[in-house]
Each structure stands twice: as C-alpha cells, then as structure tokens.
Design an enzyme around this catalytic site. Structure first.
Site, PDB file in Angstrom:
ATOM      1  N   CYS A  19     -11.949  -7.786  -1.819  1.00  0.00           N
ATOM      2  CA  CYS A  19     -12.676  -8.158  -3.031  1.00  0.00           C
ATOM      3  C   CYS A  19     -14.171  -7.888  -2.833  1.00  0.00           C
ATOM      4  O   CYS A  19     -14.643  -7.693  -1.714  1.00  0.00           O
ATOM      5  CB  CYS A  19     -12.463  -9.639  -3.335  1.00  0.00           C
ATOM      6  SG  CYS A  19     -10.729 -10.062  -3.602  1.00  0.00           S
ATOM      7  N   GLY A  47     -11.929  -3.712  -5.339  1.00  0.00           N
ATOM      8  CA  GLY A  47     -10.907  -4.417  -6.117  1.00  0.00           C
ATOM      9  C   GLY A  47     -10.852  -3.917  -7.535  1.00  0.00           C
ATOM     10  O   GLY A  47     -11.885  -3.861  -8.206  1.00  0.00           O
ATOM     11  N   ASN A 125     -14.716 -13.521  -1.204  1.00  0.00           N
ATOM     12  CA  ASN A 125     -14.066 -12.384  -0.557  1.00  0.00           C
ATOM     13  C   ASN A 125     -13.547 -12.873   0.787  1.00  0.00           C
ATOM     14  O   ASN A 125     -14.310 -13.372   1.608  1.00  0.00           O
ATOM     15  CB  ASN A 125     -15.064 -11.237  -0.359  1.00  0.00           C
ATOM     16  CG  ASN A 125     -14.515 -10.148   0.554  1.00  0.00           C
ATOM     17  OD1 ASN A 125     -13.330  -9.890   0.572  1.00  0.00           O
ATOM     18  ND2 ASN A 125     -15.399  -9.522   1.321  1.00  0.00           N
ATOM     19  N   GLY A 126     -12.238 -12.729   1.011  1.00  0.00           N
ATOM     20  CA  GLY A 126     -11.686 -13.128   2.303  1.00  0.00           C
ATOM     21  C   GLY A 126     -10.441 -13.972   2.164  1.00  0.00           C
ATOM     22  O   GLY A 126      -9.978 -14.263   1.062  1.00  0.00           O
ATOM     23  N   CYS A 261     -14.968  -7.116  10.711  1.00  0.00           N
ATOM     24  CA  CYS A 261     -13.726  -6.414  10.365  1.00  0.00           C
ATOM     25  C   CYS A 261     -13.884  -4.907  10.584  1.00  0.00           C
ATOM     26  O   CYS A 261     -14.714  -4.254   9.947  1.00  0.00           O
ATOM     27  CB  CYS A 261     -13.361  -6.683   8.914  1.00  0.00           C
ATOM     28  SG  CYS A 261     -11.918  -5.752   8.345  1.00  0.00           S
ATOM     29  N   TYR A 267     -12.385   2.249   6.439  1.00  0.00           N
ATOM     30  CA  TYR A 267     -11.906   2.588   5.104  1.00  0.00           C
ATOM     31  C   TYR A 267     -12.571   1.849   3.949  1.00  0.00           C
ATOM     32  O   TYR A 267     -12.939   2.453   2.951  1.00  0.00           O
ATOM     33  CB  TYR A 267     -10.388   2.332   5.047  1.00  0.00           C
ATOM     34  CG  TYR A 267      -9.765   2.617   3.708  1.00  0.00           C
ATOM     35  CD1 TYR A 267      -9.619   3.928   3.261  1.00  0.00           C
ATOM     36  CD2 TYR A 267      -9.323   1.594   2.884  1.00  0.00           C
ATOM     37  CE1 TYR A 267      -9.050   4.201   2.023  1.00  0.00           C
ATOM     38  CE2 TYR A 267      -8.750   1.857   1.647  1.00  0.00           C
ATOM     39  CZ  TYR A 267      -8.615   3.166   1.217  1.00  0.00           C
ATOM     40  OH  TYR A 267      -8.061   3.441   0.005  1.00  0.00           O
ATOM     41  N   SER A 308     -10.328   9.791   1.683  1.00  0.00           N
ATOM     42  CA  SER A 308     -10.366   8.877   2.822  1.00  0.00           C
ATOM     43  C   SER A 308     -10.598   9.549   4.161  1.00  0.00           C
ATOM     44  O   SER A 308     -11.115   8.927   5.080  1.00  0.00           O
ATOM     45  CB  SER A 308      -9.070   8.063   2.869  1.00  0.00           C
ATOM     46  OG  SER A 308      -7.939   8.914   2.885  1.00  0.00           O
ATOM     47  N   ASP A 370      -6.811  11.904   8.394  1.00  0.00           N
ATOM     48  CA  ASP A 370      -6.815  10.796   7.441  1.00  0.00           C
ATOM     49  C   ASP A 370      -7.183   9.528   8.191  1.00  0.00           C
ATOM     50  O   ASP A 370      -7.247   9.514   9.427  1.00  0.00           O
ATOM     51  CB  ASP A 370      -5.455  10.651   6.756  1.00  0.00           C
ATOM     52  CG  ASP A 370      -5.550   9.926   5.414  1.00  0.00           C
ATOM     53  OD1 ASP A 370      -6.677   9.574   4.998  1.00  0.00           O
ATOM     54  OD2 ASP A 370      -4.503   9.715   4.786  1.00  0.00           O
ATOM     55  N   ASP A 371      -7.417   8.446   7.414  1.00  0.00           N
ATOM     56  CA  ASP A 371      -7.895   7.214   8.035  1.00  0.00           C
ATOM     57  C   ASP A 371      -6.775   6.315   8.542  1.00  0.00           C
ATOM     58  O   ASP A 371      -7.025   5.429   9.354  1.00  0.00           O
ATOM     59  CB  ASP A 371      -8.779   6.430   7.051  1.00  0.00           C
ATOM     60  CG  ASP A 371      -7.989   5.945   5.842  1.00  0.00           C
ATOM     61  OD1 ASP A 371      -6.978   6.581   5.501  1.00  0.00           O
ATOM     62  OD2 ASP A 371      -8.387   4.938   5.241  1.00  0.00           O
ATOM     63  N   CYS A 407      -2.675  -8.658   9.280  1.00  0.00           N
ATOM     64  CA  CYS A 407      -4.019  -9.232   9.190  1.00  0.00           C
ATOM     65  C   CYS A 407      -3.950 -10.488   8.340  1.00  0.00           C
ATOM     66  O   CYS A 407      -3.322 -10.498   7.285  1.00  0.00           O
ATOM     67  CB  CYS A 407      -4.992  -8.238   8.556  1.00  0.00           C
ATOM     68  SG  CYS A 407      -6.639  -8.934   8.237  1.00  0.00           S
ATOM     69  N   CYS A 456     -13.351  -7.328  14.977  1.00  0.00           N
ATOM     70  CA  CYS A 456     -11.989  -7.830  14.909  1.00  0.00           C
ATOM     71  C   CYS A 456     -11.090  -6.610  14.744  1.00  0.00           C
ATOM     72  O   CYS A 456     -11.213  -5.872  13.767  1.00  0.00           O
ATOM     73  CB  CYS A 456     -11.782  -8.777  13.731  1.00  0.00           C
ATOM     74  SG  CYS A 456     -10.052  -9.280  13.523  1.00  0.00           S
TER      75      CYS A 456
END
Length: 471
Positions: A19, A47, A125-126, A261, A267, A308, A370-371, A407, A456
């Site tokens: 988000c 989002g 967000n989270g 993160c 990405y 990406s 690609d990612d 995750c 992380c």
C-alpha cells in the site's frame, strides 16, 4: 493492512504491491485534497484496488473531517468536482492493495474514527503479526469492528489510549509500543499530521517540504510529483508530529536493530525513489551486475522482461560487456482487465501485453532477466515466445533469490504450496520453464545491491527479524 483471509496474489503469478500512504499539512489554509491526489497518483504502483482521501480544516471546529473513498485507481475514484468538495488544509491519503483478504469498500482507507476526544483518520502500509491478540482484547471490552483489517485495530488502540493520555502523540506512542510487525502510518488528528514508522524500518516513510507545508509519503517519488523537497527518511521507530508549531520528533521507540524490506529495492518501489539513502534505480543496476558476476552466459545480447527486469538487465549487460536490446513490444493499452483466472486466459493475456521483435532475436543466444519467479507461468510463456521467434538459446537470470518462505509483514508472497522454488530445485525449475540455463541472485549478494543496508530477507532464508508466533 492484514486481513483474515490469506495467500491471495495476482493470477499472472506476480508478487503484488503493497500500500501507499501520503499526508500533507498546509499551515496557511490552502486546500490539501488536490495535492494528495497527485501524491497518491505517484504511489499508484503500490496499490490499485482502492484509494481514499480524508481532510480537515485546522481553523474550523474539531471533528470536521471530510472523507472520500472508492474502489479503483486514483483517477477513477477522484474527479475535479469531488476534490473541490473536500475542504481542508490538513489531510491524508491511501492507495490500497489488500495483501490478504477481500478487496471491499469497507476495507478501503483512510479509516476515520469519531470518538470522545474528537476525530482521528489513519492510513496504514504494512501488516501486524499480533493482530488477533490485540483484536481479541478490544473485542472483550466492547469494540465493534467495521472492517477485517489490522489497520482498524491500530486506530481503535490509539483512540482508546487517547482517553487516558494528555496528547494524541502520547496515545500513538503507547499504542505503537504494543504493535508487533511492520507499519508505516500517517495519522490526521484535527490539528496535527503525524507519521509513524515501525522500529525495524520494514516499511518506508519519508518527510518532505514544499514552501511552508510539510509532507509525509511512502516514497520520495511522491514528493517530487508535487514539487516538494525531500528532507529525510523518517527514522525506524520515529514518530513525527507536524502542526502549526513546527515539526517534532519522538524517538522513544527507536532501536538499534533494523531490517528494511528487501523487496522494496527488488520490485515494489518506483525507480526514481530513494529509500533510506539508497537509490532504487542504482540498487537494481547493482543487482544485474551481481548476477553477471555470479552467472555469466555465452550470449549475443541481454534483455529484460518489461518493466520489472529492464533495469537489472541494463546492469547485467554493462557488467558482462554485452549489448542490451529490447526484444519485447509492450502493449500499453492492455490493463488490469486482462488478468484472467484460467491458465489458457493467462497465456493469452501475456501475448496481448507483449509481442516479440523477431528480427532482434532470430538466431541469437539471449540472456533474459526478470525480478522473480513465483510459479513460473509468465517466464515460461516468454521463453516459448522467444524460441518460436527464432532464438537459439534463452538463459534466464533472476534478480532475487528463490522465494521459499511466506512474508508476514505486507509483501504478498504466496504460501509454500504455490511457490515453485519451495518444491523444486533450480535445475527442475529450469526444465519446467524451458530455459537453457537459470541463475538466481545469491542471498549473500543482496547486501551489495543496497550498499550494506540491513535487510529483512526472510522470504528467501527464513530468518525473520522478529518472532512471528503462529502466523
């Protein structure tokens, strides 16, 4: 923005975005809604399911919060007439992707509470990992929930603490000390704009200024879009309060251990953003260079999956001294409606979105970057298209390590059952997708891509930065 149902992700096999949050305080009374609109538009990549704006007039009576929320993109929900009706010089906004659970208007943000101390608006967000514990405690004392989000739990906790504290900042600090997980929050009280970042720094949040106005946003690209100056990242564990009296920082929740993160850099974040001092663009170039060093290939050219994989492909090409060439034409007029539920329709949507430039690939050995690979459907289709167009060999390189673990902090990595790498070796995946060779980013190289920033990376190595209990 955790919800009750788990393990949803896009039908084309991509990891979904998180988000985005945005807030602004105009001390001289200018309406904030149009600025929030542009800020949210620049965060749209985080989002696309719903969005909302809440504004307050700091010179008017307390509790005069005006809110508009809707399903869809920012430019679909907000028209010029709607923005003009949102009167207020202090406001927050949100673009939402539900990492888990249903996408419904009920769960759209910002959330607005009217309670004994006035009005509180919150955008989040989270994901929290102790939502059920907090929710049960609130329910036992009579709370009635209108949504299935952990964001509502946070808002209720703040409102409840505010009854027992002298200031909203004290209530927020008390609440944040009980939250376990990842959060970037923007909060509007009748007279103050407040930003909060989790102590590990899992979620991004930054502070900017435009003239005498101050801005909070998930990414620095949102500041640029409204002509604001980037001042700094909100520090992990920091609570920033913006009011007519200025900007104040509370570091009571600060700790030495941080874990940003990693997927923001791989990405999620926009290329023109800088997060915690690291350019997203530069980090993806370094990812490509690391791949070139770890997994060289005998090839004629390097290309990336639009959009990406493009930047990592540029980094790979430069490090490998190979030419970079675009080999796919992307149809920009195919949108979200072409994400289809069946395998056959998914394959059709890939061909609708991308076509191969045959003259570029015929008789060539190609490095395709690609990612990520989630379940392999998309990359397999692209490899097949390249070979149909005459490519001799396709060497696939992925600028993230294999996804092996879920995750719990807001990145929608599917369950292990849906992760191709969780049940197949690299060689097995290579055969499944039809590549001539396959190389993933090495976990130990991730630190290089972000210049040593603590990360992380639990979705790759299961080393979660906190105890996630029974998540």
């Amino acid at each position: 923005m955790k919800q009750t149902n788990k393990n949803t992700y896009t039908d084309n096999g991509r990891i979904k975005e998180e988000c985005g949050v945005f807030g602004i305080f105009n001390p001289h009374g200018e309406d904030a809604a149009s600025t929030i609109y542009y800020g949210l538009s620049s965060l749209q990549h985080r989002g696309q399911e719903s969005c909302g704006i809440a504004v307050s007039d700091t010179s008017g009576p307390k509790g005069n919060m005006e809110t508009k929320r809707g399903m869809g993109l920012v430019n679909e929900v907000f028209k010029e007439k709607t923005l003009k009706e949102l009167k207020g010089n202090l406001g927050i906004g949100h673009v939402r992707y539900s990492t888990t659970g249903a996408a419904t208007l009920n769960n759209a943000q910002p959330l607005v509470l009217n309670y004994i101390k006035g009005t509180l608006a919150l955008a989040h967000n989270g994901n929290l990992v102790n939502t059920e514990e907090l929710r049960a405690g609130l329910a036992r004392t009579g709370a009635i929930f209108q949504t299935t989000t952990d964001s509502e739990v946070i808002a209720y906790e703040i409102a409840r603490a505010r009854v027992q504290t002298k200031t909203v900042e004290e209530a927020i600090c008390r609440t944040a000390s009980r939250l376990k997980g990842a959060y970037g929050l923007v909060i509007a009280s009748p007279r103050k704009l407040i930003g909060v970042r989790d102590p590990l720094g899992l979620k991004p949040l930054c502070l900017g200024r435009r003239g005498d106005s101050y801005v909070l946003a998930s990414e620095s690209c949102a500041l640029s879009s409204i002509g604001a100056e980037f001042l700094r990242d909100v520090r992990p564990g920091e609570i920033v309060t913006i009011s007519c009296d200025g900007v104040f920082s509370n570091m009571e929740l600060h700790q030495e251990k941080h874990a940003h993160c990693v997927f923001e850099y791989i990405y999620f974040a926009r290329l023109d953003s800088t997060l915690d001092g690291v350019s997203v663009y530069e980090s993806r170039l370094r990812a490509g260079a690391a791949l070139a060093q770890a997994y060289p290939a005998d090839a004629d050219l390097v290309t990336g999956v639009p959009d990406s994989g493009i930047t990592a492909a540029l980094g790979y090409a430069k490090a490998a001294c190979l030419p970079f060439q675009p080999v796919f034409y992307k149809n920009s007029y195919v949108g979200r409606t072409f994400i289809k539920p069946t395998q056959k329709e998914r394959e059709s949507s890939v061909r609708l979105k991308l076509s191969v430039l045959k003259s570029t690939v015929k008789d060539k050995n190609i490095v395709l970057i690609d990612d990520s690979i989630v379940r392999g459907t998309t990359i397999a289709n692209l490899i097949h298209m390249l070979k149909q167009a005459g490519a001799k060999k396709v060497h696939v390189r992925i600028s993230s390590p294999p996804f092996l673990y879920p995750c719990y902090f807001g990145t929608d990595v599917p369950s292990n059952r849906q992760l191709l790498a969780a049940s197949h070796s690299v060689e097995e995946i290579r055969r499944i997708i039809g590549a001539d060779s396959l190389g993933y980013m090495r976990v130990e190289d991730l630190s290089f891509t972000v210049r040593g920033l603590p990360l992380c990376r639990a979705c790759f190595d299961s080393r979660y930065p906190m105890d996630c209990g029974s998540c």
